[in-house]
Design an enzyme around this catalytic site. Structure first.
Site, PDB file in Angstrom:
ATOM      1  CB  CYS A   1     -68.396  -3.185   4.591  1.00 18.74           C
ATOM      2  SG  CYS A   1     -67.533  -4.590   3.845  1.00 18.74           S
TER       3      CYS A   1
ATOM      4  CE  LYS B   1     -64.262  -1.375   4.232  1.00 23.28           C
ATOM      5  NZ  LYS B   1     -64.685  -2.591   3.653  1.00 23.28           N
TER       6      LYS B   1
ATOM      7  CG  ASP C   1     -66.425  -1.013   1.184  1.00 25.14           C
ATOM      8  OD1 ASP C   1     -65.491  -0.203   1.358  1.00 25.14           O
ATOM      9  OD2 ASP C   1     -66.492  -2.099   1.796  1.00 25.14           O
TER      10      ASP C   1
HETATM   11  N1  TIU Z   1     -68.580  -3.847   1.501  1.00 22.39           N
HETATM   12  C1  TIU Z   1     -69.191  -4.979   1.850  1.00 22.39           C
HETATM   13  O1  TIU Z   1     -70.225  -4.990   2.494  1.00 22.39           O
HETATM   14  N2  TIU Z   1     -68.616  -6.160   1.366  1.00 22.39           N
HETATM   15  C2  TIU Z   1     -69.304  -7.328   1.167  1.00 22.39           C
HETATM   16  O2  TIU Z   1     -68.749  -8.336   0.773  1.00 22.39           O
HETATM   17  N3  TIU Z   1     -70.649  -7.282   1.376  1.00 22.39           N
HETATM   18  C3  TIU Z   1     -71.563  -8.251   1.135  1.00 22.39           C
HETATM   19  O3  TIU Z   1     -72.714  -8.068   1.529  1.00 22.39           O
HETATM   20  N4  TIU Z   1     -71.216  -9.350   0.478  1.00 22.39           N
END
Ligand code: TIU
Length: 250
Positions: A161, A128, A23
């Protein structure tokens, strides 16, 4: 090949290992995205960009398997449960129109991976809808097809994530190595404790190391491979079925 790690060395098997970059999207790392909308300071995440750039370059040079993930939703939001959408009291939510397009929606500018780490054409991208990269995706099948047993996990955020994915992966039989300089959180304390949790109790979810140790191992492996290709005796040669050495393993 052993890599210095906590709680004990990680037995790195390059041809069975994928780099999983979680991500690294504009919505999390750039100002005016989802992360900032949630009240976070994106500069906390940006420190992981440079170490990932160096690692990705070395990984590509070694012709190993790399997989990128993106968190996001279909334009009609049918894969966005209320339990995810209706969080907090923010004026804007996932799917709303933001400065970089609709927030966390596939195909929008904010949803895409930052230019510094943009995937090459042959590198798989797993889209995802959840926090974990295995939930509602074909990642497990993709890895099984490629004979992958180990994951080097980098990206954001450490405790959300990245951590969710490592826990999912470990339950599915993958050994995971998290590189602490290549993951980041909006909350330094959460980052620290998330890594502590991973490596506690004999490495209950996996191993934690730093990219410099993996870079050294990659260097050695690449040297071994080129010596093997040059026909030197005593070196290890790794080939994919029916392919010449030097072809990407992924
Ligand atoms: N990729 C991921 O960690 N998504 C989130 O929403 N992370 C946050 O820390 N908000």
């Amino acid at each position: 090949m052993n890599i210095a790690a906590d709680p004990y060395p990680f037995d790195f098997v390059p041809e069975r290992c994928a780099l999983l970059i979680i991500d690294m999207q504009r919505d999390f790392l750039e100002p005016r995205g989802f992360g900032e909308m949630l009240g976070n300071d994106v500069s906390q995440l940006r420190r992981a960009i440079e170490p990932n750039v160096r690692l990705l370059a070395a990984w590509r040079a070694a012709n190993l398997c790399v997989i990128h993930t993106r968190e996001g939703h279909l334009p009609d939001l049918t894969d966005l449960p209320a339990s995810k959408k209706n969080r907090g009291t923010h004026a804007m939510r996932i799917g709303d129109e933001g400065p970089m397009g609709r927030i966390l929606v596939r195909g929008e500018r904010g949803h895409d991976i930052i230019p510094e780490l943009y995937p090459q054409a042959e590198e798989p991208i797993v889209d995802k809808p959840g926090k974990g990269a295995f939930h509602a995706t074909d990642l497990h099948d993709l890895l099984k097809d490629k004979g992958i047993r180990q994951l080097v996990v980098t990206g954001v955020t450490t405790e959300v994530c990245v951590s969710t994915t490592v826990r999912e992966a470990n339950d599915r039989g993958y050994d995971c190595l998290i590189l602490e300089d290549c993951v980041a959180s909006y909350f330094p304390e959460f980052h620290k404790w998330s890594l502590e949790m991973t490596k506690a109790q004999g490495g209950i979810f996996g191993w934690v190391s730093e990219s410099k140790h993996l870079l050294e191992a990659l260097e050695k492996w690449s040297t071994n491979m080129s010596e093997a290709n040059a026909g030197n005796v005593g070196s290890v040669m790794v080939k994919q079925k029916g392919e010449s050495t030097g072809a990407p393993l992924c």
